[in-house]
Scaffold this motif. Structure first.
Motif, PDB file in Angstrom:
ATOM      1  N   ALA A  73     -20.466  32.229   8.876  1.00 56.83           N
ATOM      2  CA  ALA A  73     -20.649  32.638  10.265  1.00 56.83           C
ATOM      3  C   ALA A  73     -20.039  31.612  11.208  1.00 56.83           C
ATOM      4  O   ALA A  73     -19.499  31.957  12.252  1.00 56.83           O
ATOM      5  N   SER A  74     -20.136  30.343  10.829  1.00 55.62           N
ATOM      6  CA  SER A  74     -19.566  29.264  11.635  1.00 55.62           C
ATOM      7  C   SER A  74     -19.546  28.004  10.789  1.00 55.62           C
ATOM      8  O   SER A  74     -20.009  27.997   9.648  1.00 55.62           O
ATOM      9  N   ARG A  75     -19.025  26.954  11.359  1.00 52.45           N
ATOM     10  CA  ARG A  75     -18.975  25.666  10.665  1.00 52.45           C
ATOM     11  C   ARG A  75     -19.608  24.625  11.571  1.00 52.45           C
ATOM     12  O   ARG A  75     -19.269  24.519  12.740  1.00 52.45           O
ATOM     13  N   HIS A  76     -20.552  23.867  11.017  1.00 54.34           N
ATOM     14  CA  HIS A  76     -21.212  22.796  11.769  1.00 54.34           C
ATOM     15  C   HIS A  76     -20.485  21.489  11.471  1.00 54.34           C
ATOM     16  O   HIS A  76     -20.292  21.129  10.312  1.00 54.34           O
ATOM     17  N   HIS A  77     -20.076  20.783  12.539  1.00 53.61           N
ATOM     18  CA  HIS A  77     -19.386  19.505  12.385  1.00 53.61           C
ATOM     19  C   HIS A  77     -20.334  18.373  12.744  1.00 53.61           C
ATOM     20  O   HIS A  77     -21.026  18.431  13.752  1.00 53.61           O
ATOM     21  N   GLY A  78     -20.349  17.335  11.903  1.00 48.21           N
ATOM     22  CA  GLY A  78     -21.232  16.201  12.122  1.00 48.21           C
ATOM     23  C   GLY A  78     -20.665  15.154  13.060  1.00 48.21           C
ATOM     24  O   GLY A  78     -21.359  14.213  13.415  1.00 48.21           O
ATOM     25  N   GLY A  79     -19.414  15.251  13.451  1.00 45.78           N
ATOM     26  CA  GLY A  79     -18.824  14.305  14.377  1.00 45.78           C
ATOM     27  C   GLY A  79     -18.125  13.138  13.725  1.00 45.78           C
ATOM     28  O   GLY A  79     -17.392  12.409  14.375  1.00 45.78           O
ATOM     29  N   ASP A  80     -18.341  12.940  12.443  1.00 48.43           N
ATOM     30  CA  ASP A  80     -17.700  11.819  11.747  1.00 48.43           C
ATOM     31  C   ASP A  80     -16.818  12.303  10.602  1.00 48.43           C
ATOM     32  O   ASP A  80     -16.587  11.587   9.637  1.00 48.43           O
ATOM     33  N   GLY A  81     -16.358  13.550  10.717  1.00 49.12           N
ATOM     34  CA  GLY A  81     -15.515  14.126   9.674  1.00 49.12           C
ATOM     35  C   GLY A  81     -16.278  14.976   8.676  1.00 49.12           C
ATOM     36  O   GLY A  81     -15.679  15.615   7.828  1.00 49.12           O
ATOM     37  N   THR A  82     -17.611  14.969   8.752  1.00 47.57           N
ATOM     38  CA  THR A  82     -18.400  15.804   7.847  1.00 47.57           C
ATOM     39  C   THR A  82     -18.593  17.180   8.472  1.00 47.57           C
ATOM     40  O   THR A  82     -18.538  17.344   9.686  1.00 47.57           O
ATOM     41  N   PHE A  83     -18.782  18.167   7.635  1.00 44.16           N
ATOM     42  CA  PHE A  83     -18.993  19.528   8.121  1.00 44.16           C
ATOM     43  C   PHE A  83     -19.787  20.309   7.101  1.00 44.16           C
ATOM     44  O   PHE A  83     -19.921  19.904   5.941  1.00 44.16           O
ATOM     45  N   GLY A  84     -20.320  21.434   7.533  1.00 38.72           N
ATOM     46  CA  GLY A  84     -21.031  22.343   6.641  1.00 38.72           C
ATOM     47  C   GLY A  84     -20.839  23.765   7.112  1.00 38.72           C
ATOM     48  O   GLY A  84     -20.807  24.037   8.318  1.00 38.72           O
ATOM     49  N   ASP A  85     -20.668  24.668   6.177  1.00 36.43           N
ATOM     50  CA  ASP A  85     -20.516  26.078   6.496  1.00 36.43           C
ATOM     51  C   ASP A  85     -21.891  26.707   6.704  1.00 36.43           C
ATOM     52  O   ASP A  85     -22.795  26.522   5.880  1.00 36.43           O
ATOM     53  N   LEU A  86     -22.056  27.428   7.797  1.00 34.19           N
ATOM     54  CA  LEU A  86     -23.281  28.167   8.078  1.00 34.19           C
ATOM     55  C   LEU A  86     -23.035  29.615   7.677  1.00 34.19           C
ATOM     56  O   LEU A  86     -22.040  30.221   8.081  1.00 34.19           O
ATOM     57  N   MET A  87     -23.925  30.144   6.862  1.00 34.96           N
ATOM     58  CA  MET A  87     -23.709  31.443   6.236  1.00 34.96           C
ATOM     59  C   MET A  87     -24.610  32.512   6.840  1.00 34.96           C
ATOM     60  O   MET A  87     -25.699  32.214   7.329  1.00 34.96           O
ATOM     61  N   THR A  88     -24.148  33.745   6.758  1.00 31.66           N
ATOM     62  CA  THR A  88     -24.947  34.895   7.136  1.00 31.66           C
ATOM     63  C   THR A  88     -24.781  35.948   6.043  1.00 31.66           C
ATOM     64  O   THR A  88     -23.707  36.068   5.458  1.00 31.66           O
ATOM     65  N   PRO A  89     -25.857  36.676   5.729  1.00 28.98           N
ATOM     66  CA  PRO A  89     -25.727  37.680   4.664  1.00 28.98           C
ATOM     67  C   PRO A  89     -25.147  38.992   5.179  1.00 28.98           C
ATOM     68  O   PRO A  89     -25.373  39.390   6.317  1.00 28.98           O
ATOM     69  N   ARG A  90     -24.374  39.634   4.329  1.00 34.20           N
ATOM     70  CA  ARG A  90     -23.883  40.992   4.572  1.00 34.20           C
ATOM     71  C   ARG A  90     -24.588  41.852   3.519  1.00 34.20           C
ATOM     72  O   ARG A  90     -24.376  41.657   2.321  1.00 34.20           O
ATOM     73  N   ILE A  91     -25.407  42.770   3.981  1.00 30.68           N
ATOM     74  CA  ILE A  91     -26.240  43.578   3.082  1.00 30.68           C
ATOM     75  C   ILE A  91     -25.714  45.001   3.060  1.00 30.68           C
ATOM     76  O   ILE A  91     -25.436  45.597   4.105  1.00 30.68           O
ATOM     77  N   THR A  92     -25.590  45.569   1.861  1.00 31.35           N
ATOM     78  CA  THR A  92     -25.238  46.972   1.716  1.00 31.35           C
ATOM     79  C   THR A  92     -26.227  47.616   0.750  1.00 31.35           C
ATOM     80  O   THR A  92     -26.662  46.980  -0.217  1.00 31.35           O
ATOM     81  N   SER A  93     -26.566  48.844   1.025  1.00 32.29           N
ATOM     82  CA  SER A  93     -27.529  49.569   0.197  1.00 32.29           C
ATOM     83  C   SER A  93     -26.803  50.347  -0.885  1.00 32.29           C
ATOM     84  O   SER A  93     -25.692  50.829  -0.670  1.00 32.29           O
ATOM     85  N   ALA A  94     -27.439  50.439  -2.033  1.00 36.68           N
ATOM     86  CA  ALA A  94     -26.851  51.203  -3.145  1.00 36.68           C
ATOM     87  C   ALA A  94     -26.965  52.699  -2.908  1.00 36.68           C
ATOM     88  O   ALA A  94     -26.241  53.476  -3.504  1.00 36.68           O
ATOM     89  N   GLY A  95     -27.886  53.104  -2.062  1.00 43.96           N
ATOM     90  CA  GLY A  95     -28.137  54.528  -1.888  1.00 43.96           C
ATOM     91  C   GLY A  95     -27.570  55.088  -0.689  1.00 43.96           C
ATOM     92  O   GLY A  95     -26.754  55.472  -0.105  1.00 43.96           O
TER      93      GLY A  95
END
Length: 95
Positions: A73-95
């Protein structure tokens, strides 16, 4: 070798894993954390524990009949070159 009733050693049965798969999240995180500070290691342990819980919830959702896909969904930056990916689920129904 696994042999089921009605088979012999010339036609062995294929072993089927009936339990939940092991994702080894905690073990992999600990292996990667050897050169980190204590605070960094603690944060990685927390992350690994939460990922384990998330993976369990995903397996339960799949068994309940939905497909789950995570997208960045986005990327969080720590300011010193570190980062982390922020995730969001995509849900689909089988039916």
């Amino acid at each position: 070798m696994f042999i089921l009733h009605g088979t012999d050693d010339r036609t062995p049965a294929i072993a089927v894993e009936t339990s939940r798969p092991r994702t080894r999240v905690r073990e992999r995180a600990e292996e990667q954390a050897t050169a980190l500070t204590e605070a960094q290691q603690a944060s990685i342990r927390t992350l690994a524990n939460e990922l384990h819980r998330l993976n369990h919830a995903v397996m339960e959702a799949v068994e309940a009949g939905v497909s789950v896909e995570f997208v960045r969904a986005s990327r969080h930056h720590g300011g010193d070159g570190t980062f982390g990916d922020l995730m969001t689920p995509r849900i689909t129904s089988a039916g």
